[in-house]
Design a protein around this motif. Structure first.
Motif, mmCIF file in Angstrom:
data_model
loop_
_atom_site.group_PDB
_atom_site.id
_atom_site.type_symbol
_atom_site.label_atom_id
_atom_site.label_comp_id
_atom_site.label_asym_id
_atom_site.label_seq_id
_atom_site.Cartn_x
_atom_site.Cartn_y
_atom_site.Cartn_z
ATOM 1 N N GLY A 190 25.524 3.249 -28.639
ATOM 2 C CA GLY A 190 24.091 3.507 -28.806
ATOM 3 C C GLY A 190 23.327 3.362 -27.500
ATOM 4 N N LEU A 191 23.723 2.382 -26.686
ATOM 5 C CA LEU A 191 23.077 2.217 -25.378
ATOM 6 C C LEU A 191 23.379 3.392 -24.448
ATOM 7 N N LEU A 192 24.622 3.840 -24.452
ATOM 8 C CA LEU A 192 25.001 4.947 -23.574
ATOM 9 C C LEU A 192 24.273 6.236 -23.930
ATOM 10 N N ILE A 193 24.079 6.466 -25.211
ATOM 11 C CA ILE A 193 23.386 7.678 -25.636
ATOM 12 C C ILE A 193 21.876 7.452 -25.707
ATOM 13 N N TYR A 210 14.601 7.461 -21.868
ATOM 14 C CA TYR A 210 14.061 7.867 -20.571
ATOM 15 C C TYR A 210 13.560 9.308 -20.632
ATOM 16 N N GLY A 211 14.205 10.143 -21.420
ATOM 17 C CA GLY A 211 13.793 11.529 -21.562
ATOM 18 C C GLY A 211 12.453 11.710 -22.239
ATOM 19 N N ILE A 212 12.001 10.717 -22.987
ATOM 20 C CA ILE A 212 10.683 10.796 -23.606
ATOM 21 C C ILE A 212 9.609 10.934 -22.527
ATOM 22 N N PHE A 213 9.838 10.321 -21.380
ATOM 23 C CA PHE A 213 8.885 10.403 -20.279
ATOM 24 C C PHE A 213 9.100 11.654 -19.430
ATOM 25 N N MET A 250 17.377 15.275 -20.653
ATOM 26 C CA MET A 250 17.751 14.100 -19.868
ATOM 27 C C MET A 250 19.152 13.641 -20.237
ATOM 28 N N LEU A 251 19.514 13.712 -21.513
ATOM 29 C CA LEU A 251 20.868 13.351 -21.929
ATOM 30 C C LEU A 251 21.884 14.260 -21.245
ATOM 31 N N VAL A 252 21.630 15.546 -21.255
ATOM 32 C CA VAL A 252 22.532 16.497 -20.599
ATOM 33 C C VAL A 252 22.574 16.225 -19.101
ATOM 34 N N ARG A 253 21.413 15.980 -18.519
ATOM 35 C CA ARG A 253 21.300 15.800 -17.071
ATOM 36 C C ARG A 253 22.043 14.564 -16.586
ATOM 37 N N THR A 254 21.997 13.487 -17.334
ATOM 38 C CA THR A 254 22.567 12.233 -16.833
ATOM 39 C C THR A 254 23.983 11.951 -17.336
ATOM 40 N N LEU A 299 30.575 18.144 -16.637
ATOM 41 C CA LEU A 299 30.502 19.559 -16.302
ATOM 42 C C LEU A 299 30.970 19.803 -14.871
ATOM 43 N N LEU A 300 30.533 18.950 -13.956
ATOM 44 C CA LEU A 300 30.966 19.081 -12.566
ATOM 45 C C LEU A 300 32.472 18.882 -12.436
ATOM 46 N N ALA A 301 33.014 17.918 -13.159
ATOM 47 C CA ALA A 301 34.465 17.707 -13.134
ATOM 48 C C ALA A 301 35.185 18.929 -13.685
#
Length: 168
Positions: free
Chosen positions: A74-77, A83-86, A119-123, A129-131
């Motif tokens: 839950g913390l990881l997700i 943070y994405g709310i902002f 933000m979830l996708v970004r972080t 994806l890069l890997a």
């Protein structure tokens, strides 16, 4: 009007159109990388603070292993989602520090309610994806099919571009 004289040749080379035809200046590679890094660090710090709080609560509540595992997931997700709310206007801390803004590619509009997902996708998902790109490039594969929905723009350069293109 010559945009190279207004924006400079390097910045003028990054001009691209939105889906509606209005032009913007795409953020530079280093600015996008630094914005991602700052946002990643903020999310990691948020997850670390949550982990410390969880450990302190566990000392008194004695959660079972299953509860702790579920709380860690839950913390990881949850950290990037909170943070994405902002991030609704596309300018989280990384964007503010680097002068970039994430907008919809369709029309340059705000992310709105999809910002926590962005933000979830970004972080979290971007490193995977890069890997995948690296593994694919070493095995001779290309990039996966699809299209971008969001794009980072250079806020200052885009404002100068729009001012130069505005009717006098």
């Amino acid at each position: 009007m010559d945009l190279k004289s207004v924006l400079g040749p390097e910045v003028a080379g990054r001009i691209e159109p939105f889906g509606n035809g209005r032009r913007y200046v795409r953020a530079g590679e280093w600015a996008r990388a630094m914005a991602w890094l700052v946002d990643f660090v903020v999310v990691a710090l948020g997850a670390a603070v949550g982990l410390v709080v969880l450990a302190l609560v566990d000392r008194t509540a004695n959660f079972g292993n299953g509860t702790l595992t579920l709380a860690l997931l839950g913390l990881l997700i949850g950290s990037p989602l909170v943070y994405g709310i902002f991030y609704g206007n596309g300018r989280a801390l990384g964007g503010l520090l680097t002068g970039t803004q994430l907008v919809r590619l369709r029309d340059g509009g705000r992310l709105g309610l999809r910002a926590p997902w962005a933000m979830l996708v970004r972080t979290l998902l971007l490193p995977f994806l890069l890997a995948g790109f690296l593994v694919g490039s070493f095995s001779g594969g290309g990039s996966p099919p699809g299209s971008f929905v969001r794009v980072s723009l250079d806020v200052d350069a885009t404002r100068r571009l729009w001012a130069a293109e505005a009717p006098a």
